[in-house]
Design a protein around this motif. Structure first.
Motif, PDB file in Angstrom:
ATOM      1  N   THR A 265      66.281  22.191  10.202  1.00 56.00           N
ATOM      2  CA  THR A 265      64.950  22.701   9.869  1.00 56.00           C
ATOM      3  C   THR A 265      63.862  21.754  10.381  1.00 56.00           C
ATOM      4  O   THR A 265      62.890  22.181  11.025  1.00 56.00           O
ATOM      5  N   GLU A 266      64.031  20.458  10.113  1.00 55.79           N
ATOM      6  CA  GLU A 266      63.037  19.470  10.564  1.00 55.79           C
ATOM      7  C   GLU A 266      62.920  19.456  12.088  1.00 55.79           C
ATOM      8  O   GLU A 266      61.813  19.399  12.641  1.00 55.79           O
TER       9      GLU A 266
ATOM     10  N   TRP B 171      67.437  18.559   0.184  1.00 55.78           N
ATOM     11  CA  TRP B 171      67.063  17.445   1.062  1.00 55.78           C
ATOM     12  C   TRP B 171      65.690  17.623   1.685  1.00 55.78           C
ATOM     13  O   TRP B 171      65.068  16.648   2.125  1.00 55.78           O
ATOM     14  N   LEU B 172      65.166  18.861   1.709  1.00 56.78           N
ATOM     15  CA  LEU B 172      63.825  19.060   2.275  1.00 56.78           C
ATOM     16  C   LEU B 172      62.746  18.391   1.422  1.00 56.78           C
ATOM     17  O   LEU B 172      61.644  18.117   1.906  1.00 56.78           O
TER      18      LEU B 172
ATOM     19  N   SER C   7      68.936  20.821   6.571  1.00 50.20           N
ATOM     20  CA  SER C   7      67.653  20.101   6.477  1.00 50.20           C
ATOM     21  C   SER C   7      67.315  19.408   7.801  1.00 50.20           C
ATOM     22  O   SER C   7      66.164  19.435   8.254  1.00 50.20           O
TER      23      SER C   7
ATOM     24  N   ASP D 217      68.289  23.646   2.646  1.00 50.87           N
ATOM     25  CA  ASP D 217      68.222  22.532   1.698  1.00 50.87           C
ATOM     26  C   ASP D 217      69.407  21.584   1.821  1.00 50.87           C
ATOM     27  O   ASP D 217      69.430  20.517   1.206  1.00 50.87           O
TER      28      ASP D 217
ATOM     29  N   TRP E  93      63.880  21.586  -3.451  1.00 51.64           N
ATOM     30  CA  TRP E  93      64.206  22.106  -2.122  1.00 51.64           C
ATOM     31  C   TRP E  93      65.353  21.319  -1.501  1.00 51.64           C
ATOM     32  O   TRP E  93      65.498  21.267  -0.287  1.00 51.64           O
TER      33      TRP E  93
ATOM     34  N   SER F 204      61.661  15.402   3.192  1.00 46.99           N
ATOM     35  CA  SER F 204      61.085  15.534   4.539  1.00 46.99           C
ATOM     36  C   SER F 204      59.660  14.979   4.561  1.00 46.99           C
ATOM     37  O   SER F 204      58.971  15.005   3.535  1.00 46.99           O
TER      38      SER F 204
END
Length: 335
Positions: free
Chosen positions: A21-22, A45-46, A18, A13, A43, A49
């Motif tokens: 993850t992306e 910064w997610l 983030s 997060d 979540w 997304s």
């Protein structure tokens, strides 16, 4: 095909988490995102997304300080990218206890669970702050460690715990040591967003702490590529590896460069509350990144002065978007 069936990202997060993850999802990895539990069901910064990324994510809300939750999150994962930690240096003067719980105990929880579950690879995140003020430059991985803040001390403790598990139990863990990462979504307590958000809101006299210290700044895309290279490299286990640009610049020169890129006149005002205690200020950071080049085949795409300008331009563009700026309280000092 990737080497791992399912990857857990702790701290997914956060700023770097983030982006990482992306990037992993876009690259086709099966990702479980460990986010910090809160009653807002945020979540971090997610939340921002793209929908096609969110649809692919398996989100686990928990607390890195809870060993049972950490173990549950790691079930069925064969690799862990461990980024969850408290990172603000000023807040570590204020509440050092939480840094021991989150950074040292949280890391121990990840290591213990990985050992019990037979996880194939753990990437533990360190920080250039563990080196303290450079005793020689550029700083390679053999440089002495100096706990110049409670934050730094907690990260040294976490790093050593990871290495102890490697040496004691053969745990397949390695330590990635990013130097100062910057880019879209970074917290306003960090210096580059502090400068950009103040200027973007129309302030021409901006408040900063010490401006003479130097840093080795890394654009977030480079840091993320470093993590993925570290994860996939067969040579990173048991190693400590710097991720840095091998380019040194002072805080003051960074502020002046940002002002030039934003086409504004700049006056810097020293804000006493932002100054670190004298012996705690890390005066100089400059990364030697040869080991990353050799073991990970990684090198910065945004290295050197030109690369720094390119990364800053992307960062300024993101922060200058009014929708993004709404997430920041630029007129307050964010500890």
């Amino acid at each position: 095909m990737h080497s791992f069936k399912r990857v857990l990202v702790t701290g997914a997060d956060g700023f770097i988490g983030s982006h990482l993850t992306e990037t992993l999802v876009r690259a086709g990895y099966n990702v479980r995102a460990f986010v910090y539990y809160n009653s807002f069901n945020s979540w971090g910064w997610l939340d921002q997304s793209p929908e096609e990324i969110k649809r692919e994510l398996d989100v686990f809300a928990g607390d890195i300080r809870d060993p049972h939750g950490v173990r549950s999150a790691m079930q069925g994962c064969d690799a862990v990218l461990h980024l969850a930690s408290l990172i603000a240096i000023p807040y570590s003067y204020h509440s050092p206890d939480t840094y021991v719980d989150t950074n040292i105990k949280g890391t121990l929880n990840v290591l213990q669970a990985a050992k019990e579950l037979g996880v194939a690879k753990i990437v533990h995140t360190s920080t250039s702050e563990v080196y303290g003020t450079a005793q020689y430059v550029p700083i390679d991985e053999r440089h002495p460690l100096q706990g110049q803040s409670p934050y730094s001390a907690s990260k040294i403790g976490a790093d050593q715990m990871a290495l102890a598990f490697y040496r004691s139990f053969g745990l397949p863990v390695g330590i990635i040591r990013p130097f100062n990462t910057y880019g879209p979504r970074q917290s306003a307590r960090a210096v580059i967003p502090t400068i950009i958000t103040q200027l973007a809101q129309g302030n021409r006299k901006i408040k900063l702490g010490a401006i003479h210290p130097t840093r080795d700044f890394n654009y977030v895309e480079d840091t993320v590529e470093g993590f993925i290279s570290f994860l996939e490299s067969s040579r990173s286990i048991g190693e400590e590896i710097n991720i840095g640009s091998n380019f040194e610049i002072s805080i003051g020169d960074t502020a002046r460069l940002i002002a030039r890129l934003m086409n504004v006149e700049l006056e810097i005002e020293t804000d006493e509350i932002r100054l670190r205690p004298e012996k705690s200020e890390v005066e100089r950071l400059w990364a030697d990144n040869r080991k990353a080049r050799e073991l990970l085949n990684w090198q910065p795409a945004y290295g050197g002065e030109k690369g720094f300008e390119a990364g800053l331009a992307k960062t300024i563009e993101w922060f200058s978007n009014p929708d993004n700026l709404l997430n920041y309280k630029a007129n307050l000092y964010n500890i």
